[in-house]
Structures are given as structure tokens and as C-alpha cells.
Design a protein around this motif. Structure first.
Motif, PDB file in Angstrom:
ATOM      1  N   THR A  16     -71.121  19.736  45.101  1.00 36.76           N
ATOM      2  CA  THR A  16     -70.909  20.717  46.198  1.00 36.76           C
ATOM      3  C   THR A  16     -70.328  22.003  45.400  1.00 36.76           C
ATOM      4  O   THR A  16     -69.627  21.978  44.345  1.00 36.76           O
ATOM      5  N   ARG A 102     -78.475  27.291  58.855  1.00 39.51           N
ATOM      6  CA  ARG A 102     -78.483  27.602  57.488  1.00 39.51           C
ATOM      7  C   ARG A 102     -79.895  28.380  56.775  1.00 39.51           C
ATOM      8  O   ARG A 102     -79.935  29.139  56.083  1.00 39.51           O
ATOM      9  N   ASP A 103     -81.128  27.638  57.362  1.00 40.72           N
ATOM     10  CA  ASP A 103     -82.245  28.069  56.799  1.00 40.72           C
ATOM     11  C   ASP A 103     -83.058  28.851  57.627  1.00 40.72           C
ATOM     12  O   ASP A 103     -84.326  29.266  57.472  1.00 40.72           O
ATOM     13  N   GLN A 204     -88.489  22.489  57.243  1.00 44.10           N
ATOM     14  CA  GLN A 204     -87.693  22.865  55.978  1.00 44.10           C
ATOM     15  C   GLN A 204     -88.507  23.080  54.685  1.00 44.10           C
ATOM     16  O   GLN A 204     -88.192  22.208  53.985  1.00 44.10           O
ATOM     17  N   GLN A 244     -83.446  11.511  62.307  1.00 48.85           N
ATOM     18  CA  GLN A 244     -82.367  12.471  62.942  1.00 48.85           C
ATOM     19  C   GLN A 244     -82.805  13.099  64.239  1.00 48.85           C
ATOM     20  O   GLN A 244     -84.196  13.549  64.349  1.00 48.85           O
ATOM     21  N   ASP A 252     -82.096  20.022  60.246  1.00 46.66           N
ATOM     22  CA  ASP A 252     -81.667  20.185  58.925  1.00 46.66           C
ATOM     23  C   ASP A 252     -81.687  18.888  58.039  1.00 46.66           C
ATOM     24  O   ASP A 252     -80.836  17.923  58.307  1.00 46.66           O
ATOM     25  N   TRP A 253     -82.804  18.647  57.265  1.00 45.10           N
ATOM     26  CA  TRP A 253     -82.735  17.403  56.442  1.00 45.10           C
ATOM     27  C   TRP A 253     -81.951  17.788  54.974  1.00 45.10           C
ATOM     28  O   TRP A 253     -82.093  16.808  54.402  1.00 45.10           O
ATOM     29  N   GLY A 254     -81.454  18.872  54.872  1.00 49.05           N
ATOM     30  CA  GLY A 254     -80.850  18.924  53.617  1.00 49.05           C
ATOM     31  C   GLY A 254     -81.326  18.758  52.430  1.00 49.05           C
ATOM     32  O   GLY A 254     -80.726  18.393  51.287  1.00 49.05           O
ATOM     33  N   THR A 256     -82.470  20.065  48.840  1.00 51.01           N
ATOM     34  CA  THR A 256     -82.318  20.785  47.824  1.00 51.01           C
ATOM     35  C   THR A 256     -82.687  20.217  46.461  1.00 51.01           C
ATOM     36  O   THR A 256     -82.877  19.061  46.294  1.00 51.01           O
TER      37      THR A 256
END
Length: 259
Positions: A16, A102-103, A204, A244, A252-254, A256
Motif C-alpha cells: 500500500t 477510482r478508474d 477495467q 463480485q 472494481d477488480w483491483g 494493478t
């Protein structure tokens, strides 16, 4: 997930980081909402809050934020006014209503590209807009009011964005989305990148740091599969992401990338 072997293994908790270093805001109950950047006051307005920080520009010179009036999740769900201010202080510019996912914002070649529009239904009338300093006047990047847009991400060469698009609809069912991946150039040109099978939605898009691979999620009825695209060829699925529920068509699949 290692791209060299396409195998999954647990490394530990995801790292994080603070996306807003040196930035401080007042709390929800403050009568005047304020933002300080490295100790300098850059925003002050008598309003119920709290401040919701959205994004820093890639060059760190601009801060995008919203005011979550009365800390109301219901109000925020239908979109908040997107604001931008210089991290050095100055006038505040209004960029219009956007959902707070956020996206929905991406910084690309010195400008902001974002999906804008009210109400919580992801596939309903969300326009693809672009705005840049110093006047921050929003304009359509793909001017088609019959389509809805989501999740723009700047492409590695900074010439355009990869974005989700589909015909606009008021269907509020959570799994009514049929998103497709599109390339939209900063000059307004656009072309289809990938079309999922019938009944599925591509979601995403996330580019690798080296710009060679696009990761995205192919979703059907809430179940997601991780997909990769290299040199225009779709690979996968390479991982099952489970279920989900999402929220009115947005997941939001997160995703990164790590080097």
C-alpha cells in the motif's frame, strides 16, 4: 500471477502506498472544508464535507477532488462535482458531475480524460470528456450521446486512451453491461480493440508499465476472468477472479501491475 509462467502464487498482502503524499484535508464535520498541500492552504470553502481526494496529475501540479456533501453515500452514488486546483494554490475549476469510482479518471499527455455524467447507472449517458490547463474547459473526446463510457486508461505512448464503451441504456440491472474495449485517440479518432463473446463484458483495462501487455477482466453475471492482450492478441483466461456483485454495472477488480 507471473507472466513468465502464467502461474499464481500468494506473495503476501499487496503493498500500500499513499497516493496523496503531503496532502491534508479537514474532516466531515468541519464547517469549512480545506485542503493543504505540503502545509500550504490551496482550497477553502464553507461547505459540509468531507473532501474526497480523487487523483493527482502525473506531473504533481494539479489535484482533482470532490466534496462529499453531508458524507452521504446515496448522494455520492449519483455523482459528485469534479473539482481541480493547482497544488501551488489558485482558482478552482469545475469539471462536471462524475461517478466517484477510482478508474473514471486518467491523466494522459498533460490533460485529464474522464467519464462524466450523473446517476449511478454505469451504462447510462456517461460521456468521455477531456480537459486541460490552464482554462480546464471540458470538451467531448468522442462526441456520441448514444454511447456510454467508463474506465479510461492512458495508453503507454500517451496518444490516446483505452476505454470501455457500449450503447447507452437505462437498464439498472447490475449485470446488464456489455462493455467493449475501444481505443480513442487524443485527436478523437476511435476504433474497436476487442469485442467479448455474447453475454460477456470486458472491464477495467490496465496497461503494464512497459506498455507491452493490457490486462482486463472478462465478466459475466458477476464472475470475472483475468485476460491479457499482447500485440492485438487476446490470451486467457489466465486466472479466475471469482464473484463480485459490483454496483449498478461497475466493478472494481483491483487490477494493478508490479514490476
Amino acid at each position: 500471477l507471473s507472466l513468465s509462467s502464467c502461474t499464481e502464487r500468494v506473495l503476501g498482502e499487496a503493498p500500500t502506498t499513499n497516493p496523496f503524499p503531503g496532502i491534508r484535508t479537514t474532516g466531515a464535520r468541519a464547517k469549512t472544508q480545506r485542503i493543504w498541500v505540503h502545509g500550504k492552504l490551496v482550497f477553502s470553502h464553507a461547505e459540509n464535507g468531507p473532501v474526497m481526494l480523487r487523483r493527482l496529475s502525473g506531473d504533481g501540479k494539479w489535484l482533482f477532488f470532490s466534496i462529499d456533501s453531508y458524507a452521504s453515500a446515496s448522494i455520492a452514488a449519483d455523482g459528485l462535482d469534479l473539482l481541480v486546483v493547482s497544488t501551488g494554490g489558485g482558482p478552482v475549476h469545475h469539471l462536471g458531475l462524475t461517478l466517484v469510482h477510482r478508474d473514471y479518471l486518467t491523466w494522459c499527455a498533460g490533460r485529464l480524460v474522464y467519464a462524466a455524467g450523473p446517476d449511478r447507472i454505469a451504462i447510462h449517458a456517461k460521456r468521455l470528456l477531456v480537459a486541460s490547463p490552464p482554462d480546464w474547459q471540458p470538451r467531448p473526446l468522442w462526441n456520441d450521446r448514444m454511447r456510454s463510457f467508463a474506465s479510461p486508461t492512458c495508453e503507454p505512448d500517451n496518444t490516446g486512451v483505452t476505454v470501455l464503451s457500449q450503447p447507452s441504456s437505462v437498464d439498472a440491472r447490475f449485470f446488464a453491461t456489455r462493455w467493449q474495449l475501444w481505443h480513442v485517440g487524443l485527436d478523437g479518432t476511435h476504433n474497436l480493440v476487442d469485442e467479448p463473446p455474447s453475454g460477456w463484458a470486458d472491464e477495467q483495462p490496465t496497461w503494464s508499465p512497459d506498455g507491452n501487455t493490457l490486462a482486463f477482466v472478462r465478466e459475466r453475471k458477476g464472475y470475472g476472468r483475468l485476460m491479457l492482450m499482447r500485440q492485438g492478441k487476446v490470451l486467457g483466461s489466465v486466472a479466475q477472479l471469482g464473484y463480485q456483485l459490483g454496483y449498478y454495472g461497475h466493478h472494481d477488480w483491483g487490477l494493478t501491475w508490479a514490476r
